[in-house]
Design a protein around this motif. Structure first.
Motif, short mmCIF file in Angstrom:
data_model
loop_
_atom_site.label_atom_id
_atom_site.label_comp_id
_atom_site.label_asym_id
_atom_site.label_seq_id
_atom_site.Cartn_x
_atom_site.Cartn_y
_atom_site.Cartn_z
N ALA A 397 42.85 43.04 75.94
CA ALA A 397 43.69 41.88 75.66
C ALA A 397 42.70 40.61 75.16
CB ALA A 397 44.32 41.51 76.98
N ILE A 398 43.30 40.12 74.20
CA ILE A 398 42.64 38.80 73.75
C ILE A 398 42.93 37.64 74.38
CG2 ILE A 398 42.17 37.58 71.75
CD1 ILE A 398 42.53 40.18 70.06
N LYS A 399 42.40 37.12 75.28
CA LYS A 399 42.80 35.82 75.73
C LYS A 399 41.70 34.61 76.19
CE LYS A 399 41.88 38.51 80.34
NZ LYS A 399 42.41 38.97 81.35
N PRO A 400 42.11 33.40 76.59
CA PRO A 400 41.20 32.50 76.70
C PRO A 400 40.33 32.89 77.92
CG PRO A 400 43.41 31.57 76.61
CD PRO A 400 43.51 32.94 76.44
N THR A 401 38.98 32.50 78.02
CA THR A 401 38.16 32.90 79.07
C THR A 401 37.01 31.78 79.17
OG1 THR A 401 38.65 35.11 78.61
CG2 THR A 401 36.48 34.76 79.95
N PRO A 402 36.51 31.42 80.12
CA PRO A 402 35.41 30.66 80.24
C PRO A 402 34.05 31.31 79.90
CG PRO A 402 36.48 30.79 82.65
CD PRO A 402 37.12 31.88 81.52
N TRP A 403 33.48 30.49 78.77
CA TRP A 403 32.41 31.11 78.04
C TRP A 403 31.17 30.17 77.87
CZ3 TRP A 403 32.38 36.11 76.71
CH2 TRP A 403 31.51 36.88 75.98
N VAL A 404 30.02 30.49 77.93
CA VAL A 404 28.98 29.46 77.77
C VAL A 404 28.54 29.63 76.21
CG1 VAL A 404 26.44 28.96 78.34
CG2 VAL A 404 27.87 30.08 80.01
N VAL A 405 28.56 28.21 75.54
CA VAL A 405 28.40 27.97 74.47
C VAL A 405 27.18 26.99 74.27
CG1 VAL A 405 29.19 27.16 71.97
CG2 VAL A 405 30.83 28.55 73.53
N ASP A 406 26.05 27.23 73.82
CA ASP A 406 24.86 26.29 73.65
C ASP A 406 24.64 25.64 75.12
OD1 ASP A 406 25.05 26.74 71.08
OD2 ASP A 406 26.35 25.19 70.42
N GLY A 407 24.77 26.33 75.91
CA GLY A 407 24.38 25.74 77.15
C GLY A 407 25.31 24.94 77.98
N GLU A 408 26.51 24.93 77.48
CA GLU A 408 27.68 24.29 77.92
C GLU A 408 28.75 25.37 78.34
OE1 GLU A 408 27.72 21.21 78.88
OE2 GLU A 408 25.71 20.68 78.26
N LEU A 409 29.67 25.08 79.52
CA LEU A 409 30.67 25.98 79.71
C LEU A 409 31.97 25.54 78.94
CD1 LEU A 409 31.86 28.22 81.73
CD2 LEU A 409 32.55 26.69 83.13
N ALA A 410 32.60 26.45 78.15
CA ALA A 410 33.80 26.18 77.30
C ALA A 410 34.73 27.23 77.57
CB ALA A 410 33.29 26.03 75.87
N VAL A 411 36.08 26.90 77.04
CA VAL A 411 36.97 27.78 76.90
C VAL A 411 37.22 28.42 75.65
CG1 VAL A 411 39.48 28.39 77.20
CG2 VAL A 411 38.30 26.72 78.82
#
Length: 451
Positions: A397-411
């Motif tokens: 499933a493709i869904k919004p998930t907490p993810w680390v981008v450039d050291g910052e937490l993002a959705v």
């Protein structure tokens, strides 16, 4: 003249089919190629045309009845001069045996007797044709000929000794391996193949089923359905695959935010206005590109020939859930198609499968499979290989998930991928590289321009 029409082999060497519905009744006048009934094989639903013009005499089987290939299903009263609809120079009609010993069917004739031979081994002269099964006291040359033909003669004291007296049953190496894996003693198997060959079906029919537990008082009712058609074929194929190919499964979580943004932009363009552009189309394109860099995933292990077969074109199978069960139709030469062409092909394939009109030919010859479990809200799974293929990719499933981008937490928009592969021809490095390439393309679809 009263003629009987036998159940034909509609392709892929199937041995039986179920008559689903009759389109005619006794006394009806029919023409050549008029649809008589719909049958369901282990792979698809097929409409069966009439080979004769005349009046229906009698329907010889009931709807829902499973009929062996070659068994009469309908009789038709024809004029003396009536000509068969399907005829070659053998003079045989559909379901009948021609002068050369082959059975006519809807898709042509089987191989001529003695015409199928194994490719000679490199650097050697072609082996002699395999002889007719002989008594146990066979010569050394006869045994050698059988080994060279791809079959293994089973010695009197070993597997096959329990067969018909005086006969030496034969079994191909993959069949013997299947028997070992399933714990079947070949000495107890009665061969059904031509010339006393023990077939895969012979072995599977001897698998010991555990005794049913003692009956207990049931709360509520129960419902039983016969195992047949596509469900029967799928079960046999999955058991065979699981016990034949050593499966390895690897998992990868992928940030597909950029791919989903690209999809939204493309859907707004005039070129994609009439095409249903789904995430599966992007996955299919990524798989085709990744397979160019790791061709081991677009290959097949040929046990009988002792070879690995590499394909220069990808016949991409898409696992589809239908009212009749799971089927895997193919997108032909998927690696030659553009993203738009892939999207259109996937849409047509899905519509045909759900309507139950996928032909056996459309499900044959696949080289890699994608199964989209995400449509059911499932994150991932461990898919079983489609028999004969080197790999299968499950898309979650493709869904919004907490993810680390450039050291910052993002959705971010995230998808789980699971790749199962045949460890006989795909090493861990190759499987990992392929899966990483698919993930990289879905993370940054612009990479496709650099490959």
């Amino acid at each position: 003249m009263l003629r009987e029409f036998a159940m034909p082999d509609v392709g892929e060497g199937l041995t039986e089919a179920e008559v689903v519905t009759w389109n005619v009744a006794a006394g009806d006048v029919v023409t050549v190629n008029q649809v008589l009934c719909e049958i369901e094989t282990a792979k698809a639903a097929v409409e069966l045309p009439s080979p004769y013009a005349g009046t229906v005499g009698k329907l010889l089987v009931e709807p829902g009845q499973v009929v062996a290939v070659g068994s009469p299903i309908i009789s038709i009263e024809t004029a003396e001069a009536a000509a068969p609809a399907v005829e070659e120079d053998t003079g045989a009609k559909i379901g009948e045996v021609g002068k050369d010993g082959r059975v006519a069917n809807l898709v042509g004739y089987g191989a001529r007797p003695g015409a199928v031979t194994r490719r000679p081994r490199r650097g050697t002269t072609p082996p002699p044709a395999p002889p007719t099964p002989a008594p146990v006291q066979q010569s050394h040359s006869a045994a050698t000929s059988r080994r060279e033909s791809g079959f293994t003669a089973i010695s009197p004291g070993g597997a096959g000794a329990g067969a018909a007296a005086g006969a030496v049953p034969l079994a191909k190496p993959p069949v013997r391996k299947l028997a070992r894996d399933l714990g079947v003693d070949l000495r107890s198997v009665t061969p059904s193949g031509p010339g006393g060959v023990i077939t895969r079906d012979d072995v599977q029919s001897h698998v010991v089923t555990p005794a049913a537990p003692a009956a207990v008082a049931a709360v509520g009712g129960v419902r039983r359905e016969p195992i047949r058609g596509i469900r029967k074929h799928t079960a046999a194929a999955m058991v065979s695959s699981a016990f034949t190919a050593p499966h390895v499964t690897e998992f990868l979580a992928v940030d597909v935010t950029a791919t989903m943004a690209l999809r939204d932009r493309l859907r707004a363009t005039r070129e994609y206005a009439e095409v249903k552009l789904t995430p599966l189309a992007f996955v299919a394109k990524a798989v085709c590109l990744a397979a160019r860099r790791t061709p081991e995933l677009n290959a097949r292990w040929d046990e009988a020939a002792g070879e690995i077969v590499y394909f220069d074109r990808m016949q991409l199978g898409i696992a589809a859930a239908t009212p009749r069960g799971l089927i895997v139709p193919n997108v032909r030469d998927a690696d030659t198609l553009t993203l738009r062409e892939l999207a259109a092909a996937l849409g047509e394939l899905t519509a045909t499968a759900r309507a139950g009109r996928t032909s056996p030919a459309d499900m044959a010859g696949g080289t890699f499979t994608i199964t989209n479990v995400g449509v059911f809200g499932v994150d991932t799974g461990t898919p079983i290989l489609n028999p004969g293929e080197a790999g299968i990719l499950a898309v979650g499933a493709i869904k919004p998930t907490p993810w680390v981008v450039d050291g910052e937490l993002a959705v971010r928009t995230v998808c789980q991928l699971a790749l199962s592969f045949d460890h006989r021809l795909v090493d861990g490095e190759q499987g990992s590289r392929f899966l990483a390439d698919v993930g990289a393309l879905l993370t940054d679809p612009g990479l496709a321009l650099t490959w």
